[in-house]
Design a protein around this motif. Structure first.
Motif, PDB file in Angstrom:
ATOM      1  N   ARG A  78       2.891  10.895   1.395  1.00 48.50           N
ATOM      2  CA  ARG A  78       1.824  10.975   0.380  1.00 48.50           C
ATOM      3  C   ARG A  78       1.672  12.400  -0.126  1.00 48.50           C
ATOM      4  O   ARG A  78       1.423  12.632  -1.324  1.00 48.50           O
ATOM      5  CB  ARG A  78       0.509  10.465   0.971  1.00 48.50           C
ATOM      6  CG  ARG A  78       0.445   8.950   1.092  1.00 48.50           C
ATOM      7  CD  ARG A  78      -0.989   8.480   1.325  1.00 48.50           C
ATOM      8  NE  ARG A  78      -1.501   8.924   2.623  1.00 48.50           N
ATOM      9  CZ  ARG A  78      -1.391   8.225   3.752  1.00 48.50           C
ATOM     10  NH1 ARG A  78      -0.784   7.039   3.728  1.00 48.50           N
ATOM     11  NH2 ARG A  78      -1.898   8.673   4.865  1.00 48.50           N
ATOM     12  N   THR A 122      -3.224   8.454  -5.962  1.00 50.27           N
ATOM     13  CA  THR A 122      -3.716   7.220  -5.337  1.00 50.27           C
ATOM     14  C   THR A 122      -2.926   6.011  -5.813  1.00 50.27           C
ATOM     15  O   THR A 122      -2.554   5.133  -5.021  1.00 50.27           O
ATOM     16  CB  THR A 122      -5.207   7.036  -5.654  1.00 50.27           C
ATOM     17  OG1 THR A 122      -5.938   8.181  -5.181  1.00 50.27           O
ATOM     18  CG2 THR A 122      -5.755   5.783  -4.997  1.00 50.27           C
ATOM     19  N   THR A 146      -5.936  10.763  -9.275  1.00 52.80           N
ATOM     20  CA  THR A 146      -5.868   9.331  -9.607  1.00 52.80           C
ATOM     21  C   THR A 146      -4.430   8.836  -9.577  1.00 52.80           C
ATOM     22  O   THR A 146      -4.137   7.750  -9.048  1.00 52.80           O
ATOM     23  CB  THR A 146      -6.475   9.098 -10.997  1.00 52.80           C
ATOM     24  OG1 THR A 146      -7.826   9.576 -11.011  1.00 52.80           O
ATOM     25  CG2 THR A 146      -6.467   7.624 -11.351  1.00 52.80           C
ATOM     26  N   ASN A 180       0.534   6.021  -4.151  1.00 50.09           N
ATOM     27  CA  ASN A 180       0.496   5.601  -2.752  1.00 50.09           C
ATOM     28  C   ASN A 180       0.368   4.079  -2.634  1.00 50.09           C
ATOM     29  O   ASN A 180       1.026   3.443  -1.791  1.00 50.09           O
ATOM     30  CB  ASN A 180      -0.661   6.282  -2.027  1.00 50.09           C
ATOM     31  CG  ASN A 180      -0.470   7.788  -1.910  1.00 50.09           C
ATOM     32  OD1 ASN A 180       0.663   8.265  -1.866  1.00 50.09           O
ATOM     33  ND2 ASN A 180      -1.558   8.527  -1.872  1.00 50.09           N
ATOM     34  N   ARG A 181      -0.481   3.503  -3.483  1.00 49.27           N
ATOM     35  CA  ARG A 181      -0.645   2.053  -3.467  1.00 49.27           C
ATOM     36  C   ARG A 181       0.653   1.365  -3.887  1.00 49.27           C
ATOM     37  O   ARG A 181       1.059   0.340  -3.326  1.00 49.27           O
ATOM     38  CB  ARG A 181      -1.791   1.654  -4.377  1.00 49.27           C
ATOM     39  CG  ARG A 181      -2.128   0.159  -4.326  1.00 49.27           C
ATOM     40  CD  ARG A 181      -3.491  -0.127  -4.930  1.00 49.27           C
ATOM     41  NE  ARG A 181      -3.586   0.395  -6.296  1.00 49.27           N
ATOM     42  CZ  ARG A 181      -4.377   1.436  -6.628  1.00 49.27           C
ATOM     43  NH1 ARG A 181      -5.119   2.050  -5.698  1.00 49.27           N
ATOM     44  NH2 ARG A 181      -4.425   1.859  -7.879  1.00 49.27           N
TER      45      ARG A 181
END
Length: 407
Positions: free
Chosen positions: A72, A47, A44, A50-51
């Motif tokens: 990433r 993610t 989590t 990365n965003r």
């Protein structure tokens, strides 16, 4: 054989110095329950990171798909490395680097500069910090945040160390390439090969090269060469620095303000003579210019009053006496030949003036002309050859040219 460009950056584990003898950086205490929560939230957090990278770093969005995938992976390894660091307080910086960079391709490390690498670390920390309230209980957030900040500090220093070592490696390789370029120009290799070596060191100037040769100082390490190169680049678009034995050799391209620029770098040379020569052409044709500078450096001892620096073209008599065929050719073709074809008694006037102890009256008596006629002819000599017989140094050049031409 043309030297190839630098290869991949050195492996941190292979090039690192031995671990310091002092105590390792200690991770703040985080209980096992928080560690399990962080371990379960690695995906989590990755993610979210990365965003966050795509939103906050404009250069990240411009990378290729493979490069973003590699970053990433680095972000995921960084978050997993935080958990490992909290579990094992004996982690050192080298271990952090191995966990963070992992199998990141070497071309990616050349694409991402140190500035961007540190921006990456900072963005990862920001993303994790923003996500912490949703991952750990409120009473453990302060300790976890402290752990994240301390871990990011260790990662930033470790990554900076890797880039510094890579820069040192590239600097040593660049110095070797520059030495090969200097050697190939001096030996007169084919222009295509010289151009290839020049391209390998980043030479961009297509026209105009200045070669400077002087005594090398006692200390000519990589740091000295780097400082001298940067100083030369203040007045030259291109600068190549090499050391050959006791000589310091500079190749300068795209020079603006040569005399003032050379004056600024004179303290970088040793105490002896400094000679320069130039050519209005590409570096592939700089062999004769380089030979002239080296020949002038050897012959400059015969002119104790020579300025510092001195142009190789101003040392034609000394170079000719030292056996430089190129200097003899210049004296014969650029001085003796124009005088012999100009007529009007110019050559005889120069011979009479110099032989008569630089006396207009003595030359006039020998030639049976008025002193004003001698004065006029000497001005014509200056116009034809570029050397003024009434200046002692120029008269010496003309006298040597007459001797060379008659021989």
């Amino acid at each position: 054989m043309t030297a190839s460009p630098p290869g991949p950056l050195p492996d941190p584990a292979a090039s690192a110095d031995p671990a310091p003898s002092g105590p390792p950086p200690t991770a703040p205490h985080v209980d096992e329950e928080i560690l399990r929560l962080l371990q379960s939230q690695v995906g989590t957090l990755t993610t979210a990171v990365n965003r966050h990278l795509e939103e906050q770093l404009p250069w990240y969005r411009q990378l290729s798909t493979d490069e973003r995938a590699s970053l990433r992976l680095i972000a995921q390894r960084g978050i997993q490395g935080l958990v490992n660091w909290l579990e094992d307080p004996d982690h050192r910086s080298l271990t952090l680097v191995n966990e963070l960079l992992g199998s990141a391709p070497s071309d990616l490390m050349r694409t991402v500069s140190l500035q961007r690498a540190l921006q990456l670390v900072r963005s990862i920390v920001e993303a994790v910090e923003l996500r912490l309230p949703a991952v750990v209980p409120a009473d453990a957030q302060q300790a976890t945040l402290e752990a994240v900040l301390r871990y990011s500090r260790e990662c930033a220093f470790a990554v900076a160390d890797v880039y510094a070592r890579a820069a040192e490696s590239r600097g040593a390789w660049d110095s070797r390439l520059e030495a090969l370029l200097v050697d190939s120009v001096l030996r007169g290799e084919p222009a295509e090969q010289i151009d290839s070596r020049a391209a390998a060191v980043g030479w961009r100037s297509a026209d105009g090269v200045v070669v400077v040769v002087g005594d090398a100082p006692e200390q000519t390490d990589a740091l000295f060469l780097s400082h001298l190169r940067r100083q030369c680049q203040r007045f030259a678009a291109d600068a190549v620095v090499g050391v050959q034995g006791d000589r310091l050799v500079l190749f300068l391209g795209g020079v603006e303000g040569l005399e003032a620029g050379l004056e600024r770098i004179m303290p970088r040379f040793g105490q002896g003579r400094v000679v320069y020569s130039r050519i209005n052409g590409p570096i592939g044709r700089a062999h004769e210019c380089t030979e002239a500078a080296h020949s002038g450096y050897t012959a400059a001892a015969a002119w104790p009053q020579a300025p510092r620096p001195v142009a190789a073209e101003d040392l034609l008599p000394e170079r000719a006496l030292a056996g430089d065929d190129a200097a003899r050719s210049v004296l014969r073709e650029a001085v003796f030949a124009p005088l012999s074809t100009a007529g009007n008694g110019l050559m005889e006037t120069v011979s009479a003036y110099i032989g008569g102890g630089h006396s207009l009256e003595a030359a006039a008596r020998e030639l049976f002309v008025h002193p004003n006629t001698v004065r006029y002819r000497l001005r014509r000599v200056s116009d034809v050859t570029g050397w003024d017989p009434m200046v002692p140094r120029d008269a010496y050049v003309l006298q040597t040219a007459l001797a060379v031409g008659r021989l």
